[in-house]
Design a protein around this motif. Structure first.
Motif, PDB file in Angstrom:
ATOM      1  N   ARG A 157       0.791  -1.144   0.216  1.00 56.95           N
ATOM      2  CA  ARG A 157      -0.027  -0.029   0.367  1.00 56.95           C
ATOM      3  C   ARG A 157       1.112   1.097   0.271  1.00 56.95           C
ATOM      4  NH1 ARG A 157      -2.924   0.928   4.807  1.00 56.95           N
ATOM      5  NH2 ARG A 157      -3.835   2.297   3.557  1.00 56.95           N
ATOM      6  N   TYR A 158       2.362   0.639   0.376  1.00 55.69           N
ATOM      7  CA  TYR A 158       2.659   2.189   0.756  1.00 55.69           C
ATOM      8  C   TYR A 158       3.880   2.355  -0.871  1.00 55.69           C
ATOM      9  CZ  TYR A 158       0.679   2.395   4.984  1.00 55.69           C
ATOM     10  OH  TYR A 158      -0.983   1.831   6.085  1.00 55.69           O
ATOM     11  N   GLN A 159       4.302   3.654  -0.657  1.00 57.33           N
ATOM     12  CA  GLN A 159       5.411   4.006  -1.686  1.00 57.33           C
ATOM     13  C   GLN A 159       7.058   3.857  -0.891  1.00 57.33           C
ATOM     14  OE1 GLN A 159       6.061   8.150  -3.516  1.00 57.33           O
ATOM     15  NE2 GLN A 159       3.945   8.192  -4.159  1.00 57.33           N
ATOM     16  N   ALA A 160       7.426   2.638  -0.340  1.00 62.10           N
ATOM     17  CA  ALA A 160       8.530   1.784   0.255  1.00 62.10           C
ATOM     18  C   ALA A 160       9.109   1.133  -0.199  1.00 62.10           C
ATOM     19  CB  ALA A 160       7.696   1.568   2.102  1.00 62.10           C
ATOM     20  N   SER A 161      10.477   0.978   0.007  1.00 59.59           N
ATOM     21  CA  SER A 161      10.806  -0.325  -1.407  1.00 59.59           C
ATOM     22  C   SER A 161      11.750  -1.063  -0.090  1.00 59.59           C
ATOM     23  CB  SER A 161      12.295   0.688  -1.520  1.00 59.59           C
ATOM     24  OG  SER A 161      10.796   0.855  -2.841  1.00 59.59           O
ATOM     25  N   LYS A 162      12.507  -2.230   0.235  1.00 55.20           N
ATOM     26  CA  LYS A 162      13.458  -3.373   0.818  1.00 55.20           C
ATOM     27  C   LYS A 162      14.815  -2.472   0.424  1.00 55.20           C
ATOM     28  CE  LYS A 162      14.748  -7.581   0.996  1.00 55.20           C
ATOM     29  NZ  LYS A 162      15.014  -9.145   0.971  1.00 55.20           N
ATOM     30  N   GLN A 163      14.830  -1.921  -1.019  1.00 52.75           N
ATOM     31  CA  GLN A 163      16.013  -1.940  -1.077  1.00 52.75           C
ATOM     32  C   GLN A 163      16.366  -0.970  -2.383  1.00 52.75           C
ATOM     33  OE1 GLN A 163      18.067  -5.595  -2.698  1.00 52.75           O
ATOM     34  NE2 GLN A 163      16.410  -6.548  -2.291  1.00 52.75           N
ATOM     35  N   ALA A 164      17.134  -0.551  -3.538  1.00 56.10           N
ATOM     36  CA  ALA A 164      17.218   0.415  -4.013  1.00 56.10           C
ATOM     37  C   ALA A 164      16.766  -0.645  -5.564  1.00 56.10           C
ATOM     38  CB  ALA A 164      18.468   0.586  -4.708  1.00 56.10           C
ATOM     39  N   ASP A 165      15.840   0.134  -6.299  1.00 51.20           N
ATOM     40  CA  ASP A 165      15.401  -1.172  -7.641  1.00 51.20           C
ATOM     41  C   ASP A 165      15.672   0.336  -8.457  1.00 51.20           C
ATOM     42  OD1 ASP A 165      13.052  -1.531  -9.542  1.00 51.20           O
ATOM     43  OD2 ASP A 165      11.964  -2.325  -7.651  1.00 51.20           O
ATOM     44  N   VAL A 166      14.926   1.666  -8.704  1.00 59.86           N
ATOM     45  CA  VAL A 166      15.232   1.879  -9.829  1.00 59.86           C
ATOM     46  C   VAL A 166      16.410   2.574  -9.528  1.00 59.86           C
ATOM     47  CG1 VAL A 166      14.714   4.847 -10.716  1.00 59.86           C
ATOM     48  CG2 VAL A 166      12.796   3.471 -10.850  1.00 59.86           C
ATOM     49  N   LEU A 167      17.110   2.590  -8.423  1.00 59.41           N
ATOM     50  CA  LEU A 167      18.933   3.651  -8.379  1.00 59.41           C
ATOM     51  C   LEU A 167      19.333   2.528  -9.179  1.00 59.41           C
ATOM     52  CD1 LEU A 167      18.346   5.660  -5.227  1.00 59.41           C
ATOM     53  CD2 LEU A 167      17.752   5.734  -7.655  1.00 59.41           C
ATOM     54  N   MET A 168      18.962   0.725  -9.068  1.00 58.94           N
ATOM     55  CA  MET A 168      19.929  -0.202  -9.706  1.00 58.94           C
ATOM     56  C   MET A 168      20.602   0.216 -11.604  1.00 58.94           C
ATOM     57  SD  MET A 168      20.718  -2.770  -7.835  1.00 58.94           S
ATOM     58  CE  MET A 168      21.420  -3.818  -9.211  1.00 58.94           C
ATOM     59  N   LEU A 169      19.744   0.405 -11.828  1.00 62.12           N
ATOM     60  CA  LEU A 169      20.096   1.386 -12.737  1.00 62.12           C
ATOM     61  C   LEU A 169      21.407   1.860 -13.110  1.00 62.12           C
ATOM     62  CD1 LEU A 169      16.908   1.686 -14.187  1.00 62.12           C
ATOM     63  CD2 LEU A 169      17.743  -0.047 -14.689  1.00 62.12           C
ATOM     64  N   GLY A 170      21.415   2.976 -11.935  1.00 59.96           N
ATOM     65  CA  GLY A 170      22.679   4.157 -11.684  1.00 59.96           C
ATOM     66  C   GLY A 170      24.193   2.919 -11.610  1.00 59.96           C
ATOM     67  N   TYR A 171      24.100   1.586 -11.050  1.00 56.00           N
ATOM     68  CA  TYR A 171      24.730   0.868 -10.526  1.00 56.00           C
ATOM     69  C   TYR A 171      25.198   0.093 -11.459  1.00 56.00           C
ATOM     70  CZ  TYR A 171      27.105  -3.583  -8.330  1.00 56.00           C
ATOM     71  OH  TYR A 171      27.902  -4.048  -7.777  1.00 56.00           O
ATOM     72  N   LEU A 172      23.904  -0.370 -12.435  1.00 57.76           N
ATOM     73  CA  LEU A 172      24.668  -1.279 -13.937  1.00 57.76           C
ATOM     74  C   LEU A 172      25.588  -0.208 -14.681  1.00 57.76           C
ATOM     75  CD1 LEU A 172      21.700  -3.936 -13.771  1.00 57.76           C
ATOM     76  CD2 LEU A 172      23.969  -4.112 -12.848  1.00 57.76           C
ATOM     77  N   PHE A 173      25.141   0.758 -14.907  1.00 58.79           N
ATOM     78  CA  PHE A 173      24.815   1.494 -16.243  1.00 58.79           C
ATOM     79  C   PHE A 173      26.603   2.721 -15.701  1.00 58.79           C
ATOM     80  CE2 PHE A 173      21.542  -0.657 -16.894  1.00 58.79           C
ATOM     81  CZ  PHE A 173      21.989  -1.292 -17.866  1.00 58.79           C
ATOM     82  N   SER A 174      27.215   3.563 -16.198  1.00 51.48           N
ATOM     83  CA  SER A 174      27.849   4.529 -16.101  1.00 51.48           C
ATOM     84  C   SER A 174      26.620   5.797 -16.772  1.00 51.48           C
ATOM     85  CB  SER A 174      29.194   4.289 -17.096  1.00 51.48           C
ATOM     86  OG  SER A 174      28.691   4.226 -18.144  1.00 51.48           O
ATOM     87  N   PRO A 175      26.658   6.574 -16.468  1.00 50.72           N
ATOM     88  CA  PRO A 175      25.877   7.934 -15.754  1.00 50.72           C
ATOM     89  C   PRO A 175      25.434   8.551 -18.049  1.00 50.72           C
ATOM     90  CG  PRO A 175      27.141   8.895 -14.112  1.00 50.72           C
ATOM     91  CD  PRO A 175      27.894   7.125 -14.889  1.00 50.72           C
ATOM     92  N   SER A 176      27.156   7.320 -18.512  1.00 52.15           N
ATOM     93  CA  SER A 176      26.897   8.297 -19.805  1.00 52.15           C
ATOM     94  C   SER A 176      25.712   7.025 -20.741  1.00 52.15           C
ATOM     95  CB  SER A 176      27.981   8.130 -20.493  1.00 52.15           C
ATOM     96  OG  SER A 176      29.445   6.992 -20.184  1.00 52.15           O
TER      97      SER A 176
END
Length: 791
Positions: A601-620
Motif C-alpha cells: 500500500r505504501y511508497q516504501a522499498s526494501k532496497q534500491a530498485d530504480v537506483l540499480m540502474l545507476g549501479y549497472l550503467f555509467s551515467p553516460s
C-alpha cells in the motif's frame, strides 16, 4: 573483535556470538567449506558445525501449513571436525561445560588458516592449554587438516582424545526452516582400514549423490578405531607432562560422485588421505596456493575499511576460487558458509562476476557455463507461461528449475505467507549483463560467439515476447513482474500478483535487446548462420527486437522515474513513526504484515530498485539508454530520482547500502561514505541481527570489492580499452589494486590524493589503451604512467 589486514581475531568465549563467528571463521577452497565451529562441540542452539560441497543439493517434500511443499537444499555433509578431549575418565571438555580461562580465535587471512587457543581449568592445580590450527586445502581441494596441540600446566595429566567422522547430521542451521524436513543423508556406513584410516560413506536421499570421507589421525601414542551408530571414531590417550606439548593431527579427504576422474568416492577419499603429506607439508603447499591468490587479487586499502575488504575478499575466494572453474556450480547467495536461502543461486552473480572478471576470468566463465547448461530448462520455463525464449529462475539449484519457495515464514507474525518472488524475471537480464561484462573484460570472443550469443539471444527473445503493445501509450509494456525492491509484489487490493512496467525491468530488457542485436550483427557469418538455423531466428524477429528496444514504457511521476506504473498512487508511509516504534525497520514488510497491513500500500522499498540502474550503467550509458527509449534523463532528473527513493527505502537487504554508496559517490558525495560503511559492516557487525550466522552475504562482500575496483574509479571495460573516471571520496582517497584485462596480468592502478599511477607488466601483449574524461593514454607492456587528475 580486532582486525588487521592479515588477521581477524575474536577474544573470549561468547555463546551469543558463536553462530556469527562460525560463519566469519569459515574455511573453504571453492570446492567445499566448513564453518568455524569448535571441534569439541556438537550442533545445538549455540553451535552449528556445517560442511558444504559446492553444487551438492537434495530435494525433499515437507508438510507446512497443511500443504505439501517441495524444497531443494544445499546439503550439510557429514561432519569431519569432531575432536574432543577429557582428563582420563572425566567429562568431555567444552566451553559450555568446563571453566574457560582464556579463549581466542584468529583467522589468518594470508595463509587461509583458522587458529584457536583455549585454556581450560581442570582443577585447583591444573590447566589444559589447547591450540588448534585448521585448514581446508586450497591446492588440493579434497583435503582438510587440523593440528591440535595440548599442553598441561600445574601437573601431569592423562588426556583421552577422540577424533570422529559424524554422519548423524541434518540441515538445521536456520530456525525458520525447522518445520521443513532436513534429513538429507541416508545409507550411512562406517569402517576403518588396517593402515589406521577411518572412513564414512553415505548418499543423499533423492539426488543420490554418493559421499565418501576418510580420516587419518596421527598422535604420539597409539590410535585405535571404533564404530558407533552413524559415526566412526579414532581414540588415543596422551600422557602430558607440565610444559611439554603433544600434538594430534587429523587429515581428512572428501569426495562425492559428482567429482570428475574418480570411480568410487569412498575409495577416492581413502586413497587420497593415505597419500596425503603430513600436516607441516600440507601447510606449506596450502600457504603457497593462498599466496598466489592474494597476488592475483592484490588490494591495498588503508585503515579499517581495508581490513574489512580483505576479509570480504577472503570469503569470496573461499566460495569461488580457481578450484571452482572445474565445477558445474553457480554463485550461492550465502556462500558455502551456511544454510540460509537453502544454498540457492539468485542474481548475486550480478554483484560478484564484475569483480571476478578482472582477476579470475576462468571462474567467471565457469559460472556462466552453469547458466548455459540450464538454458534449455529456462526455455522450458518460458514455454510453460506461453512465452518464447528463456526465463531463468529467481532461485536456481541443481538443474535450473525454479526453486523459489511457495511459502515463507514471517517470524514477526508466525504466519506462513504466499511467496511471489518468482516473478522477479529480471534475473535473465542479470545473466545477459554478466555475459557482456565478462566478454568485454576478458576479450573472450569465442565464448561470446558461441554460448554467450545463445544465452543473449534466448533472453532477448523472452523480453521481446513479454512486451505487449499499448495503443493508448503508443509503447510496449511488460506486465505482471516483481522488481528488485521485492517489497511490492501486487497492487493494493488486487488478488493477482505482479506489477506493470517496473522501470528497472523494462530498461534492462531494452539494454539486453540492444546488446544482443549488436552481437548478432557482429557475429562471423558462418557462426551467425549456425545460430539462426539452430534457433529458427528470422529477420522479422530482429526487427521486432529493434522496435521493442526503442519503445518500452518507462513511467515517470513528479519529475522522477517511477519504480513501476502506479507507484505514485500509493500512500506515503509515516517513516518517523515506524522508526520510533520499531527502531530497526529494515524488514518493514514483516512489521506491516504482523500489524495486519501490507507494504504493497505504501511508497516504501526494501532496497534500491530504480537506483540499480545507476549501479549497472555509467551515467553516460544510462543517459544513452533513456535517449534511445525516447526519454530525456539529465543530471537533474537523476538527482531528483536518487533523492526521492533515498527517502523511501528501508535498506532491508545488505545489497542496498552498497548500491546507494556506489550511486551517491557521484550524486551526493558527502553522504556516500555512510552507505559504504553500511555495506562494509553488513556481515562483520551482523547489522541484520542474526542473519550472518546463517551464512555470509556473498553479493554484498564482492560488491564492496567492486566498489573500490570500479565504483570509485569509474572503471569500464568497453571498446577494447580501460575507461577511468575516478570519484575521490575524502574517506577513501588513497588505494591501489591490480586487474587482469584481456591477457594483461597484473595491471596495477594506484590512486593517491588526486594522482593516478598505472603500471602494465612486461608481456608479449599489445599496448593497453586507457581513456579518461580529458585524455587518452596508450601504455606498452613494461610502461608506467603517472597522471594528475582534474579537480
Amino acid at each position: 573483535m580486532t582486525a588487521t589486514p592479515s588477521t581477524w581475531d575474536y577474544d573470549h568465549y561468547d555463546p551469543a556470538e558463536e553462530r556469527l563467528r562460525e560463519s566469519l571463521c569459515t574455511l573453504g577452497n571453492g570446492y567445499f567449506a566448513t564453518r568455524g565451529a569448535l571441534p569439541e562441540c556438537t550442533a545445538d542452539d549455540v553451535h552449528y558445525p556445517g560442511t558444504y560441497v559446492a553444487g551438492c543439493y537434495n530435494r525433499l517434500t515437507s508438510t507446512v501449513a497443511g500443504r505439501q511443499v517441495e524444497n531443494e537444499d544445499m546439503v550439510n555433509l557429514p561432519n569431519w571436525l569432531p575432536l574432543r578431549f577429557r582428563p582420563a575418565g572425566g567429562d568431555w571438555l567444552t566451553p559450555d561445560t568446563a571453566p574457560v580461562l582464556d579463549h581466542r580465535q584468529t583467522v589468518h587471512l594470508d595463509s587461509g588458516t583458522l587458529e584457536r587457543r583455549t585454556r581450560y581449568r581442570l582443577d585447583d592445580a591444573r590447566v589444559l592449554s589447547v591450540r588448534q590450527l585448521r585448514l581446508v586445502h586450497m591446492a588440493d581441494p579434497h583435503l582438510a587438516a587440523m593440528r591440535t596441540e595440548f599442553t598441561a600446566e600445574g601437573g601431569s595429566t592423562e588426556l583421552d582424545v577422540e577424533a570422529a567422522l559424524d554422519g548423524g547430521v541434518t540441515n538445521a542451521g536456520v530456525p525458520r526452516y525447522r518445520e521443513l524436513d532436513g534429513r538429507h543423508l541416508t545409507h550411512v556406513h562406517t569402517g576403518s582400514a588396517d593402515d589406521g584410516t577411518a572412513w564414512l560413506r553415505c548418499r543423499t536421499r533423492t539426488s543420490d549423490i554418493r559421499i565418501g570421507l576418510a580420516a587419518r589421525t596421527a598422535a604420539d601414542s597409539p590410535v585405535s578405531p571404533a564404530r558407533e551408530h552413524l559415526r566412526v571414531t579414532q581414540r588415543t590417550t596422551l600422557h602430558l607432562e607440565p610444559g611439554r606439548t603433544l600434538a594430534v593431527d587429523k587429515t581428512v579427504a572428501l569426495h562425492t560422485s559428482h567429482d570428475p576422474a574418480i570411480s568410487d568416492p569412498l575409495q577416492a577419499a581413502v586413497d587420497r588421505v593415505a597419500d596425503a603429506p603430513v600436516f607441516d607439508e600440507l601447510l606449506v603447499t596450502h600457504r603457497t596456493a593462498w599466496g598466489q591468490l592474494w597476488r592475483r587479487a592484490e588490494l591495498d586499502v588503508p585503515g579499517e575499511a581495508g581490513s574489512i575488504l580483505r576479509l570480504h575478499l577472503f570469503h569470496v575466494l573461499q566460495t569461488l576460487s580457481p578450484n571452482t572453474a572445474d565445477l558445474d556450480v553457480g554463485v550461492p547467495a550465502r556462500g558455502l558458509h551456511g544454510e540460509a536461502y537453502r544454498g540457492h543461486v539468485f542474481w548475486d552473480e550480478l554483484f560478484v562476476l564484475p569483480y571476478l572478471n578482472l582477476h579470475f576470468p576462468e571462474v567467471s566463465r565457469a559460472l556462466l557455463h552453469y547458466r548455459h547448461r540450464r538454458l534449455e530448462r529456462a526455455r522450458a520455463a518460458a514455454r510453460a507461461i506461453g512465452r518464447r525464449g528463456a526465463l531463468y529462475p529467481w532461485q536456481s539449484g541443481s538443474d535450473g528449475r525454479e526453486e523459489t519457495q511457495q511459502l515463507h515464514l514471517n517470524p514477526h507474525s508466525g504466519r506462513w505467507l504466499p511467496d511471489h518472488s518468482h516473478l522477479q524475471r529480471h534475473v535473465g537480464s542479470a545473466v545477459a549483463y554478466n555475459v557482456w561484462q565478462y566478454c568485454e573484460a576478458s576479450g573472450d570472443a569465442e565464448f561470446l560467439h558461441t554460448k554467450g550469443a545463445e544465452m543473449l539471444l534466448q533472453i532477448a527473445r523472452f523480453w521481446a515476447d513479454s512486451a505487449s503493445w499499448d495503443e493508448r501509450l503508443g509503447r510496449h509494456r511488460i506486465r505482471g513482474v516483481v522488481g528488485p525492491d521485492e517489497y511490492h509484489d501486487a497492487y493494493p487490493g488486487v488478488v493477482e500478483p505482479g506489477l506493470d512496467d517496473n522501470a528497472y525491468t523494462n530498461v534492462t530488457a531494452a539494454w539486453v535487446l540492444t546488446r544482443t542485436l549488436e552481437v548478432m550483427h557482429a557475429l562471423p557469418a558462418p557462426r551467425r548462420r549456425e545460430l539462426v538455423e539452430r534457433t529458427g531466428l528470422d529477420g522479422g524477429e530482429l526487427e521486432q527486437w529493434e522496435d521493442v528496444s526503442r519503445t518500452l514504457h518507462v513511467p515517470f511521476h513528479e519529475g522522477v522515474i517511477s519504480q513501476f506504473e502506479g507507484y505514485a498512487d500509493l500512500a506515503e508511509l509515516d517513516w518517523r513513526d515506524y522508526r520510533r516504534r520499531y527502531d530497526d525497520i529494515r524488514r518493514l514488510d514483516r512489521i506491516l504484515e504482523a500489524e495486519g497491513d501490507s507494504v504493497n500500500r505504501y511508497q516504501a522499498s526494501k532496497q534500491a530498485d530504480v537506483l540499480m540502474l545507476g549501479y549497472l550503467f555509467s551515467p553516460s550509458e544510462l543517459s544513452w539508454l533513456f535517449e534511445r527509449l525516447g526519454y530525456r534523463l539529465d543530471d537533474e532528473t537523476w538527482r531528483r530520482t536518487v533523492d526521492y527513493y533515498l527517502a523511501r527505502t528501508s535498506h532491508g537487504s545488505t545489497l542496498s547500502g552498497l548500491v546507494h554508496g556506489w550511486i551517491l559517490a557521484r550524486a551526493r558525495r558527502a553522504e556516500a561514505w555512510a552507505f559504504c560503511q553500511e555495506a562494509l559492516k553488513g556481515d562483520v557487525a551482523d547489522v541484520q541481527g542474526g542473519t550472518t550466522g546463517e551464512g555470509i552475504h556473498l553479493g554484498a562482500m564482492a560488491g564492496t570489492l567492486d566498489l573500490v575496483q570500479r565504483g570509485l574509479t569509474g572503471l569500464e571495460t568497453r571498446a577494447g580499452a580501460l575507461w577511468l573516471d575516478p570519484v575521490p571520496l575524502p574517506e577513501l582517497s588513497s588505494y591501489g589494486f591490480s586487474v587482469r584485462y584481456q591477457g594483461h596480468w597484473g595491471v596495477r592502478l594506484r590512486l593517491e590524493h588526486g594522482r593516478m599511477e598505472i603500471a602494465v607488466p612486461l608481456s608479449d601483449r599489445p599496448p593497453l589503451d586507457v581513456r579518461l574524461p580529458d585524455r587518452a593514454v596508450r601504455l606498452r607492456p613494461g610502461d608506467t604512467c603517472r597522471l594528475v587528475l582534474p579537480e
